[in-house]
Design a protein around this motif. Structure first.
Motif, mmCIF file in Angstrom:
data_model
loop_
_atom_site.group_PDB
_atom_site.id
_atom_site.type_symbol
_atom_site.label_atom_id
_atom_site.label_comp_id
_atom_site.label_asym_id
_atom_site.label_seq_id
_atom_site.Cartn_x
_atom_site.Cartn_y
_atom_site.Cartn_z
ATOM 1 N N ASN A 76 46.719 -4.972 -49.643
ATOM 2 C CA ASN A 76 45.398 -4.860 -49.024
ATOM 3 C C ASN A 76 44.255 -4.655 -49.993
ATOM 4 O O ASN A 76 43.202 -5.269 -49.863
ATOM 5 C CB ASN A 76 45.373 -3.687 -48.044
ATOM 6 C CG ASN A 76 45.982 -4.097 -46.737
ATOM 7 O OD1 ASN A 76 46.172 -5.302 -46.512
ATOM 8 N ND2 ASN A 76 46.307 -3.128 -45.892
ATOM 9 N N LEU A 77 44.408 -3.759 -50.945
ATOM 10 C CA LEU A 77 43.309 -3.445 -51.854
ATOM 11 C C LEU A 77 43.366 -4.255 -53.137
ATOM 12 O O LEU A 77 42.353 -4.762 -53.611
ATOM 13 C CB LEU A 77 43.325 -1.955 -52.215
ATOM 14 C CG LEU A 77 42.894 -0.995 -51.115
ATOM 15 C CD1 LEU A 77 42.919 0.430 -51.630
ATOM 16 C CD2 LEU A 77 41.495 -1.343 -50.590
ATOM 17 N N LYS A 78 44.570 -4.375 -53.683
ATOM 18 C CA LYS A 78 44.700 -4.997 -55.000
ATOM 19 C C LYS A 78 44.721 -6.521 -54.961
ATOM 20 O O LYS A 78 44.748 -7.150 -56.015
ATOM 21 C CB LYS A 78 45.993 -4.522 -55.662
ATOM 22 C CG LYS A 78 46.054 -3.018 -55.894
ATOM 23 C CD LYS A 78 47.394 -2.667 -56.502
ATOM 24 C CE LYS A 78 47.452 -1.214 -56.929
ATOM 25 N NZ LYS A 78 48.714 -0.943 -57.632
ATOM 26 N N GLY A 79 44.764 -7.108 -53.770
ATOM 27 C CA GLY A 79 44.931 -8.560 -53.695
ATOM 28 C C GLY A 79 46.420 -8.882 -53.767
ATOM 29 O O GLY A 79 47.019 -9.310 -52.799
ATOM 30 N N GLN A 80 47.006 -8.647 -54.939
ATOM 31 C CA GLN A 80 48.455 -8.748 -55.069
ATOM 32 C C GLN A 80 49.008 -7.458 -55.643
ATOM 33 O O GLN A 80 48.361 -6.811 -56.473
ATOM 34 C CB GLN A 80 48.842 -9.902 -55.997
ATOM 35 C CG GLN A 80 48.849 -11.250 -55.308
ATOM 36 C CD GLN A 80 49.417 -12.321 -56.213
ATOM 37 O OE1 GLN A 80 48.919 -12.568 -57.297
ATOM 38 N NE2 GLN A 80 50.481 -12.969 -55.767
ATOM 39 N N GLY A 81 50.194 -7.073 -55.176
ATOM 40 C CA GLY A 81 50.886 -5.926 -55.740
ATOM 41 C C GLY A 81 52.084 -6.415 -56.539
ATOM 42 O O GLY A 81 52.473 -7.581 -56.447
ATOM 43 N N LEU A 133 35.567 -0.299 -51.969
ATOM 44 C CA LEU A 133 34.342 0.386 -51.528
ATOM 45 C C LEU A 133 34.089 0.146 -50.037
ATOM 46 O O LEU A 133 33.584 1.007 -49.323
ATOM 47 C CB LEU A 133 33.152 -0.075 -52.363
ATOM 48 C CG LEU A 133 33.253 0.360 -53.833
ATOM 49 C CD1 LEU A 133 32.157 -0.261 -54.667
ATOM 50 C CD2 LEU A 133 33.218 1.888 -53.953
ATOM 51 N N MET A 134 34.477 -1.031 -49.581
ATOM 52 C CA MET A 134 34.366 -1.371 -48.165
ATOM 53 C C MET A 134 35.166 -0.370 -47.334
ATOM 54 O O MET A 134 34.714 0.090 -46.284
ATOM 55 C CB MET A 134 34.940 -2.784 -48.000
ATOM 56 C CG MET A 134 34.756 -3.463 -46.722
ATOM 57 S SD MET A 134 35.260 -5.198 -47.000
ATOM 58 C CE MET A 134 36.414 -5.375 -45.684
ATOM 59 N N GLY A 135 36.320 0.026 -47.849
ATOM 60 C CA GLY A 135 37.181 0.978 -47.155
ATOM 61 C C GLY A 135 36.567 2.367 -47.063
ATOM 62 O O GLY A 135 36.977 3.178 -46.224
ATOM 63 N N GLN A 136 35.585 2.662 -47.901
ATOM 64 C CA GLN A 136 34.949 3.985 -47.879
ATOM 65 C C GLN A 136 33.826 4.063 -46.852
ATOM 66 O O GLN A 136 33.260 5.125 -46.636
ATOM 67 C CB GLN A 136 34.365 4.326 -49.253
ATOM 68 C CG GLN A 136 35.359 4.253 -50.393
ATOM 69 C CD GLN A 136 36.382 5.354 -50.326
ATOM 70 O OE1 GLN A 136 36.050 6.500 -50.093
ATOM 71 N NE2 GLN A 136 37.640 4.991 -50.499
#
Ligand code: 6R9
Length: 651
Positions: free
Chosen positions: A555-560, A364-367
């Motif tokens: 970046n978004l998921k924490g870990q991929g 949400l921060m990215g939006q």
């Protein structure tokens, strides 16, 4: 990291009447350590007992004879504690606010009286299907009130529920039905989410092909979408609820009778059935819900988790309802119909406590903050996070844009296994630091150990692995059907301690900072995934010879999820095959397990004894080639150069 991010955040104004005040924390914590029987003997009285307990704590962490019992001679019913006992004073108070996926559909307010009616009837439907005390019931439902009714109906008749996340595939569902030996699975026709519909009933049909033909299927007709119907096996629950008697007498249960099984990932391919029991679990869920969120009479509380995870169990259903709270259940997703949905719901229902995951905050921060600023968030008082370490940038954004600097943030560290919060701040009592889960909850004894010597790291400014050296009432009791595996997983490596699987730092002020898993578990968008589970799904594909899966920073998921795949001889690596393998993992486990990156690996780095060196694979996935460490024990060091040269460069 900004200076603001690492500094202490004082308790905001307006928390003078918090349930726990700064001077209380140290006193109560000391009491809980010095006299656990006295402390928990008193806290157990939060619950209504049919037969009061005379014994409080009876626990043993000794390897080989691990045994955990709390309130062991007490008798109670969990559903009575969550419903019946509130009826004299709150029959007309809202127990559950249901906010549907589609914002144009009306929200529903379910009072405690209505909840009671639904749960009694649901319980009678289960009884009519032959479900008895101790039988297992799998619940494969989305975020709809019937999920809570089903859980509480099981609790009322003493059946053991096992909720399976509605995002899991038919295979994953079948494994859980079979492992738990469930008599019944409860599902719904289709599940709306973000404007799309998941076909849960047809997933269940597919799963049941791999299960005993005695398993009954109870179907909630939620959307009214057409589904197949198998006469004699499928039952229309809502129609049956109209037919049965409105009252179902609660079954008196021992404090140590299992309440639920919840499957979670570990370092092996097979998910573990974590068993929680009745008295200690409910006492701990209720207490932490009240104190950690500073829940006061009349507050509207919202946890955005899914009931398929432990957070939904303890902090949407059991904790809040045991406290007579108003708990919000949201069917949808943060991005539908737009990135303002969370805040629209907070404004609409005047939410006071809001509890979500760092991954949701980051996305949400990215939006952009404009989505938050459109809404009146003045009702918010306490904000919470759970599921993974929160990066200070996201913490500061949450504090500033959502909390407007006036809402304490409780960063709650805990696990499926712990039943409730373990390390967390308390809104009116503990100052926060962005990124730190702060201090232990009452009764929780964290120890930081050296990972190789197992030596206890005394004092502050230390780092190591996180263990708990004594029991707390919410602790899991066993792995369903496999007590030896329970002891091996949690008590063998660091004798005398429960091992969390997490790394941790205790700073100069004694604050705890969780640094992430030290085992083969990765945390993708707050969802726990065993790398071995993804590997066994990949190698089940006919073109795959071998696979190794590791986590990498995302970046978004924490870990991929980063998968190294070796193909069978003669199979060409193509983009189509890559897509095929992604789709394959989705159907084997579920969309959350889909690899983010697949790298074709002609060979994997192995020791001479054939062990895959994951440490090296992790470093390559992290793009950290300078720190590969000792590669001298590899049987073929050239493999590593090849993998580095072909590292997927889009992550
Ligand atoms: C409740 C839940 C447990 C694992 C745990 C840890 C990570 C959870 C955290 C956190 C840092 C927090 N974790 N909360 N890490 N800070 N506040 O998430 O249970 O799904 O079993 O996951 O999640 O690694 O070991 P579960």
């Amino acid at each position: 990291m900004s200076v603001e991010a690492i500094s202490r955040h004082p308790i905001p104004a307006g928390f003078e009447n918090a349930l726990v005040k700064p001077e209380d924390y140290a006193r109560l914590y000391a009491e809980s350590m010095n006299d656990p029987d006295g402390f928990w003997g008193r806290e157990g009285k939060r619950l209504d007992w049919i037969t009061p307990y005379s014994k409080v704590k009876n626990t043993d962490f000794t390897m080989g004879k691990v045994s955990i019992k709390w309130f062991e001679d007490g008798v109670l019913n969990v559903a009575v504690n969550c419903i019946d006992r509130h009826l004299p004073t709150r029959a007309n108070q809202t127990a559950i606010i249901f906010e549907p996926d589609d914002p144009n559909q009306p929200a529903r307010h379910i009072s405690y009286a209505e909840l009671s009616d639904k749960v009694n009837r649901f319980a009678n439907v289960l009884l009519s299907q032959g479900v008895m005390r101790g039988d297992r019931v799998v619940i494969y439902l989305p975020m709809i009130p019937e999920a809570a009714y089903a859980m509480l109906a099981c609790a009322r008749i003493g059946a053991i529920h096992s909720v399976v996340f509605a995002g899991f595939s038919p295979d994953a569902l079948a494994n859980r039905i079979n492992d738990s030996g469930a008599k019944v699975v409860i599902t719904c026709d289709t599940a709306p989410r973000g404007g799309r519909r998941t076909p849960l009933k047809s997933n269940t049909d597919a799963a049941l092909l791999h299960c005993s033909d005695k398993v009954r299927c109870l179907v909630v007709k939620h959307t009214g979408d057409q589904t197949t119907w198998i006469q004699g096996r499928d039952v229309d629950v809502l129609a049956q609820m109209e037919e049965v008697a409105p009252d179902c007498p609660p079954r008196p249960m021992n404090a140590e009778d299992p309440l639920f099984i919840l499957y979670t990932s570990g370092s092996t391919g097979k998910p573990k059935g974590v068993v929680h029991t009745s008295g200690g679990y409910l006492c701990y869920a209720a207490m932490t819900h009240e104190l950690v969120f500073d829940y006061h009479e009349g507050d509207v509380y919202w946890c955005t988790a899914d009931v398929g995870w432990v957070t939904g169990h303890s902090y949407i259903v059991y904790g809040p309802l045991a406290n007579g709270a108003t708990t919000l259940m949201f069917e949808g997703v943060p991005s539908y119909p737009d990135a303002g949905r969370f805040w629209a719901v907070c404004e609409k229902h005047k939410v006071n406590q809001f509890y979500t995951a760092p991954t949701a905050i980051r996305s949400l921060m990215g939006q952009g903050p404009e989505w938050v600023e459109k809404y009146d968030l003045s009702s918010l008082r306490v904000l919470g996070t759970v599921g993974e370490p929160i990066n200070p940038e996201a913490w500061v954004w949450y504090d500033h844009h959502v909390g407007k600097g006036r809402c304490p943030i409780v960063d709650t560290f805990w696990q499926t296994e712990t039943g409730g919060h373990m390390i967390t701040s308390l809104p009116g009592a503990i100052e926060t630091k962005p990124g730190s889960a702060t201090l232990p909850f009452f009764g929780v004894k964290p120890v930081v150990l050296d990972p190789s010597s197992a030596e206890v790291q005394e004092g502050n400014g230390v780092e190591g692995v996180l263990c708990f050296s004594d029991s707390w009432p919410g602790q899991m009791r066993t792995i369903w059907g496999d007590h030896p595996r329970f002891m091996e997983t949690y008590f063998q490596q660091y004798p005398g301690n429960y091992f969390t699987g997490d790394g941790c730092r205790r700073d100069a002020d004694g604050y705890y900072w969780i640094t992430g898993r030290v085992d083969d578990v990765i945390n993708v968008s707050g969802h726990r995934m065993g790398t071995a589970e993804v590997e066994s799904a990949l190698v089940a594909h006919e073109k795959v010879a071998e696979a190794a899966v590791v986590g990498y920073p995302h970046n978004l998921k924490g870990q991929g999820i980063y998968a190294y795949v070796t193909l069978m001889n003669g199979i060409e690596p193509t983009d189509e095959l890559r897509k095929e393998l992604e789709a394959w993992v989705r159907t084997e486990i579920g969309p959350i397990a889909k690899p983010d990156l697949i790298q074709w690996a002609p060979g994997l780095p192995k020791t001479r004894s054939g062990k895959i060196m994951r440490r090296i694979l992790r470093k390559i996935a992290e793009n950290d080639f300078g720190a590969l460490g000792d590669t001298s024990t590899l049987s073929d060091p050239a493999v590593v150069d090849e993998l580095i040269a072909n590292r997927q460069n889009h992550g």
